[in-house]
Motif scaffolding. Structure first.
Motif, PDB file in Angstrom:
ATOM      1  N   ARG A 256       1.117  -3.438 -19.438  1.00  0.00           N
ATOM      2  CA  ARG A 256       2.142  -2.768 -20.249  1.00  0.00           C
ATOM      3  C   ARG A 256       2.145  -1.277 -19.918  1.00  0.00           C
ATOM      4  O   ARG A 256       3.185  -0.672 -19.667  1.00  0.00           O
ATOM      5  CB  ARG A 256       1.799  -3.000 -21.725  1.00  0.00           C
ATOM      6  N   ARG A 257       0.976  -0.691 -19.893  1.00  0.00           N
ATOM      7  CA  ARG A 257       0.860   0.740 -19.579  1.00  0.00           C
ATOM      8  C   ARG A 257       1.397   1.050 -18.186  1.00  0.00           C
ATOM      9  O   ARG A 257       2.079   2.047 -17.985  1.00  0.00           O
ATOM     10  CB  ARG A 257      -0.614   1.144 -19.583  1.00  0.00           C
ATOM     11  N   ASP A 260       5.142   0.988 -18.198  1.00  0.00           N
ATOM     12  CA  ASP A 260       5.663   2.186 -18.868  1.00  0.00           C
ATOM     13  C   ASP A 260       5.520   3.419 -17.975  1.00  0.00           C
ATOM     14  O   ASP A 260       6.442   4.213 -17.838  1.00  0.00           O
ATOM     15  CB  ASP A 260       4.922   2.429 -20.195  1.00  0.00           C
ATOM     16  N   GLN A 261       4.353   3.558 -17.388  1.00  0.00           N
ATOM     17  CA  GLN A 261       4.064   4.742 -16.567  1.00  0.00           C
ATOM     18  C   GLN A 261       4.972   4.833 -15.339  1.00  0.00           C
ATOM     19  O   GLN A 261       5.418   5.901 -14.963  1.00  0.00           O
ATOM     20  CB  GLN A 261       2.603   4.648 -16.113  1.00  0.00           C
ATOM     21  N   ARG A 290      10.340  -6.115 -22.866  1.00  0.00           N
ATOM     22  CA  ARG A 290      10.814  -4.884 -22.218  1.00  0.00           C
ATOM     23  C   ARG A 290      11.951  -5.128 -21.240  1.00  0.00           C
ATOM     24  O   ARG A 290      12.255  -4.266 -20.424  1.00  0.00           O
ATOM     25  CB  ARG A 290       9.683  -4.181 -21.432  1.00  0.00           C
TER      26      ARG A 290
END
Ligand code: KG4
Ligand code: ZN
Length: 335
Positions: A256-257, A260-261, A290
């Motif tokens: 997930r990170r 996002d990043q 997402r």
């Protein structure tokens, strides 16, 4: 271009033929798992000998199945590393010998690049760019991928790989080798609420992983149950479940990170642990939330195989790359 791919980095002898116009023509795999199982892990010397025994007949088998002869090949690719050096040398020397005899180019490829691009063999392959989670017995890495050879490492395990943690947990629970599928099977009977294991390195920013503390936590919990005479079948299943949930949750949080990043909407998951059903279920929910999409290799191409090596080799040979005279066998080799 028709390329023979050879994989002998560990305990599977994988061979395949990939055609850059027609796709995968044939593939076969011989697993040494049964031989290593009685030792509880891969015995390097036995692995090399078994690759030597199996490789040539398997090459003949994929040629026969594709209705081809050796002369129809335009190139040969083999896994040059990382892996067990003796096992790698069987594939490397066979590939170089055959290529020399046939007068065709030969190329050593990176095993993890094979895993990374294995989803390209599916009917709906991901387009570049994407984030890749590589989870195998030797590696746990998040990579931002912009094209063939354009890999930017986002994070990796600072100690054990996720698959290694599964294998070690399996050993503690007296399950068979390789442990991943066994732990997953036992975990299905487990109560997810009985124990909560730590999610290592998720409480601070960054995309690195650590699984060795989780292994210690598993052992401590197991010993505590044993000491209080509660280590029955249910107790073991509950531990397997808590362990699997902790690994899966950790991988999901970091994916997930990473999405996002990078702002990317495609997630490739490959390597042996990508076969894990609970991981797929959780990641499926996560990407759906997402508006992103997850891509996996088919089941038999999650673990080691010749098809992924034939695919990567074909792309690189087509681009004009090839080995010089010397064969390559590189036990440690960053992607
Ligand atoms: O990619 P791979 O075949 O070999 C390496 O390059 O390391 O991965 C093997 C690893 C082993 O650690 C095995 O226990 C794990 O993948 N594995 C799984 C599952 N199937 C294989 N781990 C968790 N759940 C599974 N279903
Ligand atoms: Zn592998």
């Amino acid at each position: 271009m028709r390329v023979l791919g050879i994989e002998t980095s560990c305990d599977e002898t994988g061979v395949a033929i990939y055609d850059t116009d027609r796709g995968l023509l044939s593939d076969t795999l011989y697993s040494q798992i049964a031989m290593h199982a009685e030792f509880g892990g891969v015995v390097p010397e036995l692995a090399s000998r078994d690759h030597t025994r199996k490789l040539l007949p398997l090459i003949q088998e994929v040629l026969d199945r594709a209705g081809l002869s050796r002369q129809d090949l335009d190139g040969i690719a083999y896994t040059a590393g990382p892996g067990l050096v003796g096992a790698l040398m069987v594939g490397a020397s066979t590939a170089h010998g055959m290529a020399r005899a046939l007068g065709i180019p030969v190329l050593g490829v990176h095993h993890m690049e094979g895993h990374l691009l294995a989803p390209m063999l599916e009917d709906e392959p991901p387009e570049f760019p994407f984030v890749a989670l590589l989870v195998s017995g030797g590696h746990t890495q998040l990579v931002e991928v912009h094209g063939l050879g354009q890999y930017h490492l986002l994070g990796e395990s600072v100690d054990d790989a996720a698959g290694e943690a599964f294998d070690k947990t399996a050993k503690m629970l007296d399950l068979a080798y390789p442990g991943g599928p066994e732990v997953a099977r036992l975990a299905e009977q487990g109560d997810p609420l009985r124990f909560r294991f730590p999610r290592p390195m998720t409480d601070r920013p960054g995309l690195d992983f650590s699984f060795s503390g989780l292994k210690t936590h598993t052992l401590t919990t197991l010993n505590a149950l044993r000491d209080s005479d509660q280590l029955d079948a249910q107790g073991r299943a509950d531990i397997a479940r808590a362990f699997e949930e902790a690994v899966v949750d950790t991988l999901v949080i970091k994916c997930r990170r990473a999405l996002d990043q990078t702002g990317l909407k495609r997630l490739v998951v490959a390597g042996g642990v990508s076969a894990n059903a609970r991981l797929r279920e959780r990641l499926g929910n996560e990407v759906a939330k997402r508006g992103a999409r997850a891509y996996y290799p088919r089941g038999r191409f999650c673990t080691d195989n010749g098809a992924m090596i034939a695919y990567v080799g074909a792309q690189r040979l087509l681009a004009g790359e090839h080995d010089s005279e010397a064969m390559q066998a590189v036990p440690r080799w960053p992607l």
